[in-house]
Design a protein around this motif. Structure first.
Motif, mmCIF file in Angstrom:
data_model
loop_
_atom_site.group_PDB
_atom_site.id
_atom_site.type_symbol
_atom_site.label_atom_id
_atom_site.label_comp_id
_atom_site.label_asym_id
_atom_site.label_seq_id
_atom_site.Cartn_x
_atom_site.Cartn_y
_atom_site.Cartn_z
ATOM 1 N N ARG A 177 76.238 43.431 16.360
ATOM 2 C CA ARG A 177 75.807 42.053 16.596
ATOM 3 C C ARG A 177 76.936 41.106 16.981
ATOM 4 N NH1 ARG A 177 76.485 38.346 13.407
ATOM 5 N NH2 ARG A 177 76.672 39.744 11.636
ATOM 6 N N PRO A 178 78.093 41.062 16.289
ATOM 7 C CA PRO A 178 79.140 40.095 16.696
ATOM 8 C C PRO A 178 79.641 40.319 18.121
ATOM 9 C CG PRO A 178 79.567 40.961 14.497
ATOM 10 C CD PRO A 178 78.480 41.803 15.072
ATOM 11 N N VAL A 179 79.862 41.590 18.483
ATOM 12 C CA VAL A 179 80.327 41.888 19.835
ATOM 13 C C VAL A 179 79.243 41.563 20.856
ATOM 14 C CG1 VAL A 179 81.131 43.716 21.385
ATOM 15 C CG2 VAL A 179 81.891 43.663 18.999
ATOM 16 N N LEU A 180 78.004 41.925 20.545
ATOM 17 C CA LEU A 180 76.886 41.640 21.444
ATOM 18 C C LEU A 180 76.717 40.134 21.637
ATOM 19 C CD1 LEU A 180 74.531 42.754 23.090
ATOM 20 C CD2 LEU A 180 73.145 42.725 20.999
ATOM 21 N N ALA A 181 76.933 39.363 20.571
ATOM 22 C CA ALA A 181 76.801 37.901 20.672
ATOM 23 C C ALA A 181 77.858 37.322 21.608
ATOM 24 C CB ALA A 181 76.922 37.279 19.280
ATOM 25 N N VAL A 182 79.096 37.779 21.476
ATOM 26 C CA VAL A 182 80.169 37.276 22.345
ATOM 27 C C VAL A 182 79.916 37.672 23.797
ATOM 28 C CG1 VAL A 182 82.629 37.441 22.851
ATOM 29 C CG2 VAL A 182 81.872 37.248 20.487
ATOM 30 N N VAL A 183 79.464 38.917 24.012
ATOM 31 C CA VAL A 183 79.158 39.368 25.373
ATOM 32 C C VAL A 183 78.034 38.534 25.969
ATOM 33 C CG1 VAL A 183 78.218 41.298 26.710
ATOM 34 C CG2 VAL A 183 80.015 41.706 25.018
ATOM 35 N N LEU A 184 77.023 38.210 25.171
ATOM 36 C CA LEU A 184 75.924 37.368 25.650
ATOM 37 C C LEU A 184 76.422 35.984 26.055
ATOM 38 C CD1 LEU A 184 72.897 38.193 23.327
ATOM 39 C CD2 LEU A 184 73.001 38.415 25.804
ATOM 40 N N ILE A 185 77.294 35.413 25.247
ATOM 41 C CA ILE A 185 77.838 34.092 25.569
ATOM 42 C C ILE A 185 78.588 34.139 26.898
ATOM 43 C CG2 ILE A 185 79.548 32.365 24.868
ATOM 44 C CD1 ILE A 185 78.749 32.957 21.957
ATOM 45 N N MET A 186 79.410 35.167 27.079
ATOM 46 C CA MET A 186 80.188 35.292 28.318
ATOM 47 C C MET A 186 79.291 35.492 29.531
ATOM 48 S SD MET A 186 83.185 37.795 26.844
ATOM 49 C CE MET A 186 83.659 38.292 28.498
ATOM 50 N N THR A 187 78.289 36.368 29.403
ATOM 51 C CA THR A 187 77.445 36.667 30.549
ATOM 52 C C THR A 187 76.518 35.504 30.898
ATOM 53 O OG1 THR A 187 75.929 37.820 29.027
ATOM 54 C CG2 THR A 187 77.519 39.167 30.242
ATOM 55 N N VAL A 188 76.047 34.775 29.904
ATOM 56 C CA VAL A 188 75.196 33.615 30.184
ATOM 57 C C VAL A 188 75.993 32.552 30.945
ATOM 58 C CG1 VAL A 188 74.012 31.655 29.123
ATOM 59 C CG2 VAL A 188 73.540 33.972 28.332
ATOM 60 N N ILE A 189 77.220 32.281 30.496
ATOM 61 C CA ILE A 189 78.059 31.306 31.191
ATOM 62 C C ILE A 189 78.318 31.752 32.631
ATOM 63 C CG2 ILE A 189 80.363 30.273 31.273
ATOM 64 C CD1 ILE A 189 80.360 30.299 28.224
ATOM 65 N N GLY A 190 78.630 33.033 32.819
ATOM 66 C CA GLY A 190 78.868 33.539 34.174
ATOM 67 C C GLY A 190 77.625 33.484 35.050
ATOM 68 N N THR B 61 76.111 27.503 24.502
ATOM 69 C CA THR B 61 77.112 28.314 23.802
ATOM 70 C C THR B 61 77.083 28.047 22.305
ATOM 71 O OG1 THR B 61 78.540 28.323 25.761
ATOM 72 C CG2 THR B 61 79.566 28.834 23.648
ATOM 73 N N ILE B 62 77.015 26.787 21.907
ATOM 74 C CA ILE B 62 76.980 26.450 20.478
ATOM 75 C C ILE B 62 75.731 27.016 19.819
ATOM 76 C CG2 ILE B 62 76.797 24.530 18.840
ATOM 77 C CD1 ILE B 62 78.540 22.896 20.756
ATOM 78 N N ILE B 63 74.583 26.871 20.496
ATOM 79 C CA ILE B 63 73.325 27.389 19.940
ATOM 80 C C ILE B 63 73.391 28.914 19.807
ATOM 81 C CG2 ILE B 63 70.868 27.681 20.401
ATOM 82 C CD1 ILE B 63 70.930 24.899 21.719
ATOM 83 N N GLN B 64 73.868 29.588 20.852
ATOM 84 C CA GLN B 64 73.997 31.040 20.790
ATOM 85 C C GLN B 64 74.925 31.469 19.660
ATOM 86 O OE1 GLN B 64 74.918 31.797 25.153
ATOM 87 N NE2 GLN B 64 73.774 33.630 24.648
ATOM 88 N N TYR B 65 76.050 30.783 19.537
ATOM 89 C CA TYR B 65 77.039 31.155 18.523
ATOM 90 C C TYR B 65 76.452 31.038 17.123
ATOM 91 C CZ TYR B 65 81.605 31.529 16.273
ATOM 92 O OH TYR B 65 82.655 31.943 15.504
ATOM 93 N N ARG B 66 75.679 29.979 16.899
ATOM 94 C CA ARG B 66 75.104 29.768 15.568
ATOM 95 C C ARG B 66 73.950 30.725 15.291
ATOM 96 N NH1 ARG B 66 76.709 25.311 12.785
ATOM 97 N NH2 ARG B 66 78.033 23.816 13.895
ATOM 98 N N LEU B 67 73.083 30.928 16.280
ATOM 99 C CA LEU B 67 71.910 31.782 16.060
ATOM 100 C C LEU B 67 72.301 33.260 15.873
ATOM 101 C CD1 LEU B 67 69.259 30.312 18.539
ATOM 102 C CD2 LEU B 67 69.387 30.008 16.059
ATOM 103 N N THR B 68 73.307 33.698 16.624
ATOM 104 C CA THR B 68 73.716 35.091 16.547
ATOM 105 C C THR B 68 74.784 35.360 15.490
ATOM 106 O OG1 THR B 68 75.344 34.735 18.310
ATOM 107 C CG2 THR B 68 73.169 35.493 18.968
#
Length: 321
Positions: A238-251, A306-313
Motif C-alpha cells: 500500500r505505501p509504495v502503491l500510494a506514492v506511485v498513484l500520486i506520481m502517475t496522477v500528477i503526470g 495529492t493531499i487527499i490521496q496521501y491522506r486516504l491511502t
C-alpha cells in the motif's frame, strides 16, 4: 576534633558514549568536524538547490504573478487583478478541457495501475529475470512523441495496420483518433502502453521489500495465490502503491505531447486537454496572463488531489514491522 574541608570535590571528567573522557578540546574538535560535514553536505546539495530555485520556484512565483496581469510578451505586463480568473470561471472551453483531462486521467490511471500491478506480481512470483524486466521497460525508453506518431500510423482509419487487421477479421474500420468517442480512450491506452512497464518496475521494487516468510507461512496454512495477493501483497504494498498513484496522477494531468502529435485537440475539442488548451492560449494567442491563471488553477487542483490521496491511502505509514 577534625573539621571537614569545605572545598568542593574535584570534578570528574565528562565521558563520551563509549566511556572515554571528553575534554573541552575534544568537544571543540567534534564541533569543527560537524561543521565541516555540514559545509560538505551544503556543497553537494547546492547544484540541486540552484536548479530548484531557477527552474521550479522562480517560474512558479513568476507564473502566479503573471496570472494577475495581461501580458503578451511584446508589451509590459498590465495588472488586471482577478480578471483572468473571472474569465476562466466563465470559459466553457476551459471547463470542457478540464473534464476531458479528468476523463483521460481516470482511464489512464485505472488501466495502467491494474496492468502494472499484475505485471509486477507476475515478475515477483514467477520470474525475476533481468532480461524480462528490460523487455517490460522497453516502451518507456521511447518518447511520447515517437509513440504517438507510431500509433497514429498503426491506427489510421484507412491505411493503418491495426484497422487492416480489424477489417481482415470481418469488422468495420474504427476511427480510433478521428471519432470523439474513441479519441480520448485511445490516447489514454497509448500512454498506458508506454508507461506501464516503468510503473510495474516501481511496484516490483516495493514487492521486493515484502518478506518471503509471509508467503511461505500462508502456503503452509493452505492459502492460494489469489488469497495471498489480497491478504499479504496488497496491504503491504500500500505505501509504495500510494506514492506511485500520486506520481502517475500528477503526470497524467500534464498530458500534452501525445495529443499534440495525434489529434491536436480534435475532433471538436474532444481531446483538447487542459495542457493543450493552455499551450494554445499562451503560444498561439499570446495570452500569457490567462494561460498563467489556468496553470495556477491546475497547480491548486493537483495539490488538493495529492493531499487527499496521501491522506486516504496513508502513504506515510507501512504495515511492515
Amino acid at each position: 576534633m577534625t573539621i571537614a574541608s569545605s572545598s568542593p570535590p574535584p570534578s570528574l571528567p565528562l565521558r563520551g558514549a563509549e566511556g572515554a573522557p571528553t575534554t573541552p578540546t575534544a568537544r571543540g574538535a567534534r564541533t569543527r568536524e560537524d561543521g565541516g560535514d555540514g559545509r560538505l553536505a551544503a556543497l553537494f546539495v547546492a547544484p540541486a538547490m540552484l536548479g530548484f530555485l531557477v527552474f521550479l520556484l522562480w517560474p512558479t512565483l513568476r507564473g502566479i504573478y503573471l496570472s494577475f496581469t495581461r501580458y503578451n510578451l511584446l508589451t509590459p505586463a498590465e495588472w488586471v487583478g482577478l480578471d483572468n480568473y473571472v474569465r476562466m470561471v466563465n470559459d466553457p472551453i476551459f471547463w470542457n478541457s478540464l473534464w476531458v483531462t479528468v476523463e483521460y486521467v481516470v482511464i489512464n490511471i485505472g488501466v495502467q495501475t491494474v496492468a502494472a500491478l499484475a505485471i509486477a506480481v507476475l515478475l515477483q512470483r514467477l520470474s525475476q529475470s533481468a532480461v524480462l524486466r528490460g523487455i517490460v521497460l522497453a516502451p518507456y525508453l521511447l518518447s511520447n512523441v515517437v509513440a504517438g506518431i507510431v500509433f497514429l500510423w498503426i491506427l489510421d482509419t484507412q491505411l493503418g495496420i491495426g484497422n487492416e487487421i480489424i477489417g481482415a477479421l470481418g469488422f468495420d474500420h474504427i476511427p480510433f483518433l478521428a471519432d470523439e468517442h474513441w479519441a480520448i480512450p485511445t490516447i489514454a491506452l497509448i500512454n498506458v502502453w508506454r508507461h506501464v512497464g516503468y510503473t510495474a518496475l516501481l511496484l516490483f521494487a516495493g514487492l521486493q521489500a515484502i518478506p518471503n516468510d509471509m508467503y511461505e507461512a500462508a502456503k503452509v496454512d493452505g492459502a492460494g495465490e489469489w488469497r495471498m495477493f489480497w491478504r499479504i501483497t496488497l496491504p503491504l504494498l500500500r505505501p509504495v502503491l500510494a506514492v506511485v498513484l500520486i506520481m502517475t496522477v500528477i503526470g497524467s494531468f500534464q498530458v500534452f505531447d501525445t495529443v499534440a502529435v495525434t489529434t491536436q485537440g480534435g475532433p471538436a475539442n474532444a481531446t483538447n486537454v487542459l495542457q493543450f488548451y493552455l499551450y494554445g492560449a499562451a503560444f498561439g494567442r499570446f495570452q500569457f496572463g490567462y494561460a498563467s491563471a489556468m496553470s495556477v488553477a491546475l497547480l491548486v487542483v493537483l495539490t488538493a488531489i495529492t493531499i487527499i490521496q496521501y491522506r486516504l491511502t496513508r502513504a506515510g505509514r507501512t504495515d511492515l514491522g
